[in-house]
Scaffold this motif. Sequence first.
Motif, mmCIF file in Angstrom:
data_model
loop_
_atom_site.group_PDB
_atom_site.id
_atom_site.type_symbol
_atom_site.label_atom_id
_atom_site.label_comp_id
_atom_site.label_asym_id
_atom_site.label_seq_id
_atom_site.Cartn_x
_atom_site.Cartn_y
_atom_site.Cartn_z
ATOM 1 N N LYS A 164 39.692 35.442 42.074
ATOM 2 C CA LYS A 164 38.711 34.573 42.832
ATOM 3 C C LYS A 164 37.086 34.974 42.669
ATOM 4 O O LYS A 164 36.390 34.163 43.009
ATOM 5 C CB LYS A 164 39.048 35.104 44.506
ATOM 6 C CG LYS A 164 40.481 34.297 44.915
ATOM 7 C CD LYS A 164 40.497 34.784 46.460
ATOM 8 C CE LYS A 164 42.053 34.215 46.975
ATOM 9 N NZ LYS A 164 42.418 34.663 48.073
ATOM 10 N N ARG A 165 37.063 35.827 41.901
ATOM 11 C CA ARG A 165 35.713 36.354 41.786
ATOM 12 C C ARG A 165 35.144 35.870 40.449
ATOM 13 O O ARG A 165 35.838 35.417 39.721
ATOM 14 C CB ARG A 165 35.639 37.880 41.731
ATOM 15 C CG ARG A 165 36.191 38.512 42.924
ATOM 16 C CD ARG A 165 36.076 39.804 43.328
ATOM 17 N NE ARG A 165 36.799 40.308 44.562
ATOM 18 C CZ ARG A 165 36.380 41.382 45.092
ATOM 19 N NH1 ARG A 165 35.554 42.190 44.708
ATOM 20 N NH2 ARG A 165 37.188 41.737 46.343
ATOM 21 N N ILE A 195 44.193 43.486 39.287
ATOM 22 C CA ILE A 195 45.450 42.836 39.345
ATOM 23 C C ILE A 195 46.511 43.348 38.293
ATOM 24 O O ILE A 195 46.046 43.134 37.177
ATOM 25 C CB ILE A 195 45.285 41.499 39.103
ATOM 26 C CG1 ILE A 195 44.279 40.911 40.496
ATOM 27 C CG2 ILE A 195 46.525 40.520 39.221
ATOM 28 C CD1 ILE A 195 43.704 39.334 40.197
ATOM 29 N N ILE A 249 44.179 52.509 43.472
ATOM 30 C CA ILE A 249 43.955 52.552 44.870
ATOM 31 C C ILE A 249 43.015 53.713 45.214
ATOM 32 O O ILE A 249 42.214 53.695 46.143
ATOM 33 C CB ILE A 249 45.227 52.733 45.455
ATOM 34 C CG1 ILE A 249 46.213 51.538 45.120
ATOM 35 C CG2 ILE A 249 45.289 53.171 46.863
ATOM 36 C CD1 ILE A 249 47.641 51.591 45.631
ATOM 37 N N ASP A 308 30.003 44.146 42.508
ATOM 38 C CA ASP A 308 31.481 43.967 42.948
ATOM 39 C C ASP A 308 32.244 42.792 42.725
ATOM 40 O O ASP A 308 33.463 42.656 42.951
ATOM 41 C CB ASP A 308 31.550 44.202 44.605
ATOM 42 C CG ASP A 308 32.766 44.450 45.106
ATOM 43 O OD1 ASP A 308 33.179 43.962 46.378
ATOM 44 O OD2 ASP A 308 33.802 44.884 44.312
ATOM 45 N N ALA A 316 41.493 48.459 44.692
ATOM 46 C CA ALA A 316 42.592 47.753 44.759
ATOM 47 C C ALA A 316 42.431 46.193 45.005
ATOM 48 O O ALA A 316 43.345 45.453 44.536
ATOM 49 C CB ALA A 316 43.399 48.327 46.237
ATOM 50 N N GLU A 317 41.225 45.790 45.448
ATOM 51 C CA GLU A 317 40.978 44.268 45.611
ATOM 52 C C GLU A 317 40.364 43.844 44.351
ATOM 53 O O GLU A 317 40.164 42.549 44.065
ATOM 54 C CB GLU A 317 40.060 44.328 46.764
ATOM 55 C CG GLU A 317 40.539 44.304 48.094
ATOM 56 C CD GLU A 317 39.497 44.289 49.364
ATOM 57 O OE1 GLU A 317 38.469 43.707 48.893
ATOM 58 O OE2 GLU A 317 40.040 44.420 50.201
ATOM 59 N N ASN A 318 39.967 44.727 43.206
ATOM 60 C CA ASN A 318 39.358 44.377 42.117
ATOM 61 C C ASN A 318 40.278 44.447 40.993
ATOM 62 O O ASN A 318 39.883 43.896 39.889
ATOM 63 C CB ASN A 318 38.229 45.196 41.631
ATOM 64 C CG ASN A 318 37.119 45.249 42.859
ATOM 65 O OD1 ASN A 318 37.103 46.064 43.674
ATOM 66 N ND2 ASN A 318 36.225 44.348 42.622
ATOM 67 N N GLN A 360 37.048 41.001 39.021
ATOM 68 C CA GLN A 360 38.532 41.370 38.751
ATOM 69 C C GLN A 360 38.890 41.829 37.448
ATOM 70 O O GLN A 360 38.534 41.078 36.634
ATOM 71 C CB GLN A 360 39.248 40.129 39.272
ATOM 72 C CG GLN A 360 39.139 40.212 40.938
ATOM 73 C CD GLN A 360 40.031 38.859 41.627
ATOM 74 O OE1 GLN A 360 39.434 37.647 41.378
ATOM 75 N NE2 GLN A 360 40.949 39.034 42.199
ATOM 76 N N LYS A 413 31.241 49.085 40.209
ATOM 77 C CA LYS A 413 31.477 48.925 41.752
ATOM 78 C C LYS A 413 30.259 49.738 42.607
ATOM 79 O O LYS A 413 29.755 49.255 43.243
ATOM 80 C CB LYS A 413 32.811 49.055 42.097
ATOM 81 C CG LYS A 413 33.072 48.571 43.555
ATOM 82 C CD LYS A 413 34.279 48.405 43.885
ATOM 83 C CE LYS A 413 34.810 47.762 45.407
ATOM 84 N NZ LYS A 413 35.881 47.730 45.664
ATOM 85 N N GLY A 454 45.908 35.157 42.054
ATOM 86 C CA GLY A 454 44.869 35.497 42.812
ATOM 87 C C GLY A 454 43.353 35.720 42.453
ATOM 88 O O GLY A 454 42.758 36.785 43.100
#
Length: 404
Positions: free
Chosen positions: A220-221, A283, A274, A253, A279-281, A256, A248, A218
């Motif tokens: 994507k950045r 993995i 979190i 932003d 959380a979205e940055n 990842q 950030k 996942g």
Amino acid sequence: MNVYMLTANILGGIVAFMDQFKKIAIFTDTYLPGVGGTEKALKYMSDALENLGYKTRIYAPRYPDQNDDPKVFRVNGVQVHPTAIMALPFLFRSWEKDLREFDPDIIHFCSASGMAKAAVYASKKLCKPLVATVHTKYGMAFDDTVKVKPVVKFMLYLCARRLEAASRVSVVSKSQIEDLKSYGFRGNNIEVIYNGGDFSSARAAEKCDVDLIREKYGIKRSHVFIFVGRLEKYKNTAFTLNCLKAVKDSGYDDFQFVVVGNGACEKRLKKQAIKLGLAENVIFTGLIKDKKELTGLYSASTLFILPSVFDNDPLVISEAALNGSPSLVLENTGSSERIKDGVNGYTAPFNEQDFAAKIIYIMNDGHYEDVKSNVETIIPESWQDVAKNYVKFYLKAFPSNKES
């Protein structure tokens, strides 16, 4: 002297050296299937020595579900930490019979605890030369596992005495020399032998589809930062997360952070990510043993981040470099000894503000591609060449070859 006589003398010297010692017993308190750099370094070194025509025998703790090659002899012990087995060589002495049958010409210990004590004992018992290599900052490791200051101090005292029993001591970074002296080590027989590079990892990456790796995890950045290693306090991954929070908050932003590995701090780090709104940055992949997949992640990365004061000559920096990823490490540490800031990698001070600022700088660095193209200059010698350095190191331990 003509060229034929010179060649004959050189070849004769090599044969004489090989005749002087052929078998090396290696004692260690940590080995595969452990996932640290020391474990891998010993495997690489042993295999390279075997390729040069020497015989090695590794004496190491017994782990659950281990899958050994015939040259490893396991010593029973007890688990004292999620990532550590304490060998008990003087409670279970089957290794002594095996060692006598192996009949080494030299004994090499690469640890500080029970197996180091066993190596010193064996050297005296068999009247064999003894050498040592220090891969780890024992003070920090003992602080993390033992935690009782007087006990740690006594353990470091014992470590220093065992090292002083060795004819020669090698370390894998210059910064370790002062570290050993802080334990009370009084010897002056130290030399630096850096770790080698696993060039097979780069070949594995060539066969890896980076786009598939990005899709699987996942990613994507635009900017991909990576950490590979144990999730332990002394690796400072929590520090990295705090720095990325600052990045950030500064409006950057598009990144990842891929965290590869497991360890005692894994759950805490996931909660921290979190809590910081990352959380979205971030993995968390867990432990990855597949070399092709791991090198694919290195290849997909913009930057390898390792703000560790614990590591000395970490293999992961070389692994990242072999796959085209520059590293960001703390300045004036063992990890930074190969790196020239802004030339073949990056360094920063050990504070969150400056470290975060350096990450932002790298994200906007117009010279990043130049740094990336220069990263190969930190790639070390092959393990075959490093093994030749260890052969020279061993020869100095024999009475006829000792330096005056």
